[in-house]
Enzyme design. Structure first.
Site, mmCIF file in Angstrom:
data_model
loop_
_atom_site.group_PDB
_atom_site.id
_atom_site.type_symbol
_atom_site.label_atom_id
_atom_site.label_comp_id
_atom_site.label_asym_id
_atom_site.label_seq_id
_atom_site.Cartn_x
_atom_site.Cartn_y
_atom_site.Cartn_z
ATOM 1 C CB SER A 295 -94.603 48.034 27.664
ATOM 2 O OG SER A 295 -94.616 46.734 27.131
ATOM 3 C CG ASP A 377 -88.157 43.980 29.930
ATOM 4 O OD1 ASP A 377 -88.914 43.026 29.661
ATOM 5 O OD2 ASP A 377 -88.551 45.153 29.958
ATOM 6 C CG HIS A 406 -92.237 44.257 30.834
ATOM 7 N ND1 HIS A 406 -91.454 44.946 29.937
ATOM 8 C CD2 HIS A 406 -93.513 44.505 30.464
ATOM 9 C CE1 HIS A 406 -92.214 45.553 29.061
ATOM 10 N NE2 HIS A 406 -93.470 45.310 29.366
#
Length: 430
Positions: A295, A377, A406
């Site tokens: 991320s 995502d 995610h």
């Protein structure tokens, strides 16, 4: 740190690693499936989605399903209600005529509770090009920052953390001087004498303690996991919560109207400073450094490799901060998806973003890289991550796990470790 405080710390840490955790399975499963096994189409094709609903792994029949088909994170193209027949229903989307992603959402209400899911079809994703542009003085801007950083001594302070040490690894909290303030992190190194490759771990978004990569040290690596906010990484978990919702709330937009004082300037240069620190260690082999994260950490992996030629390998999950201007061009932009409102859609903020967009660092990567994300995502949309991947000219490999949102599967993390460990241990010391 007392035993009680350490236990609270671990419980807090487990609560913030949601990126690595698959979602809990619900009683009712809504399944949306594209008709291509790899979820990937050519531009100009039509995706066909099949929706089914299971209870106790048995298909339900005759119930109504609400659906919506739309480009990821954008306004819907089609929506309505259909009824399951023989346990499923099939929807054909209209043509998708440019590289990108089309998402089909489905939801049902059963016993007063709503259940939903979605899947995402990709259209020629390796042809996606970024919307952000490279400033003429991009390299000059960051060279100047690194020159300023180089004038500041590293001044490392290492504090042994005996409660975290193991039979094979020693663990230290580290404080080093950065361009503005400090960088704190956790150093883990093998107890056995020797020279070892190093792995820099860069963090995901938020404000949280740092645990350190003890497993990596036990496998023969020097590991250094950093925080980015200039605060110690082993404090009471309540403090991080207070900062997250207080002084550091939305830190990613702080001073965004001024590229010289934007919050991420000290963060990006802090990653370079972390490499400086690794190079001071007697146990480091002096040659081989990898960087990895997910991320925000995926973005920082790309950024560090683009900024610092001492990085030999990078492994990035679901990188954030990619193609931030996507929303200004009618498609999804990367986390933190800032250019969607009047507060952030200002010319000076857009201009600053170009100096900090992971895409523009990706253009300068020379190190081999391993990358992984999913089509589903909704935090770091795949349009944004492909925008960065597609401008990388270094040796690279992409592992797409289509259905992941995610989060990551254990198999993804195992593949990452196998690749990174193998590269670092078998490097020819380039």
């Amino acid at each position: 740190m007392t035993k009680t405080k350490f236990i609270l710390y671990i419980l807090f840490f487990l609560g913030v690693i949601q990126l690595n955790a698959q979602p809990a399975k619900e009683l009712i499963q809504v399944i949306v499936s594209p008709d291509h096994a790899d979820w990937t189409y050519e531009t100009g094709e039509k995706a066909v989605f099949t929706i089914s609903v299971l209870r106790n792994s048995v298909p339900l029949d005759g119930i109504e399903v609400n659906f919506r088909i739309q480009p990821e994170k954008m306004d819907g193209w089609e929506e309505g209600t259909v009824k399951l027949k023989d346990g499923k229903v099939t929807l054909k989307a209209i043509k998708f005529n440019e590289p990108g992603f089309l998402r089909c959402h489905a939801s049902v209400e059963i016993d007063g509770k709503t259940y939903s899911s979605y899947s995402t079809a990709g259209f020629s994703p390796k042809e996606i090009q970024p919307t952000t542009t490279l400033p003429d003085d991009f390299k000059e801007f960051w060279d100047k920052g690194k020159e300023e950083l180089a004038k500041i001594p590293v001044n490392p302070v290492l504090t042994l953390m005996p409660e975290r040490c193991t039979a094979k690894a020693d663990v230290y909290q580290v404080c080093i001087d950065n361009i503005e303030g400090k960088i704190y992190g956790i150093l883990c190194k093998p107890k056995a004498e020797g020279k070892y490759p190093a792995i820099l771990h860069v963090p995901g978004a938020g404000v949280a303690p740092v645990d350190g990569d003890i497993t990596g040290a036990e496998n023969g690596f020097v590991t250094f996991q950093i925080g980015i906010h200039g605060i110690p990484v082993d404090l009471d978990p309540k403090l991080y919560t207070s900062l997250r919702y207080g002084a550091l709330n939305n830190y990613w937009t702080a001073n965004m109207d001024d590229k010289d004082h934007y919050y991420y300037r000290r963060v990006y240069l802090g990653c370079v400073r972390a490499v400086d620190f690794i190079e001071t260690l007697d146990c480091f082999d002096g040659e081989n450094i990898g960087v990895t994260g997910a991320s925000q950490g995926g973005a920082l992996s790309i950024i560090t490799a683009g900024l610092d030629k001492r990085i030999d390998y990078l492994a990035a999950f679901v990188p954030a901060l990619c193609d931030l201007t996507g929303f200004l061009h009618g498609r999804a932009g990367g986390w933190p998806q800032m250019f969607r409102d009047d507060f952030t859609n200002k010319p000076e903020k857009v201009e600053t973003s170009k100096y900090y967009d992971a895409v523009n660092f990706a253009r300068f990567i020379k190190a081999p890289g391993w990358y992984s994300w999913g089509y589903n995502d909704n935090v770091c949309p795949p349009s944004s991550t492909f925008s960065a991947y597609n401008v990388i000219h270094a040796k690279k490999e992409l592992h797409v796990f289509q259905e992941t949102r995610h989060w990551t599967f254990p198999e993804q993390r195992e593949l990452r470790d196998e690749w990174l460990y193998s590269q670092l241990k078998n490097s020819d010391g380039k």
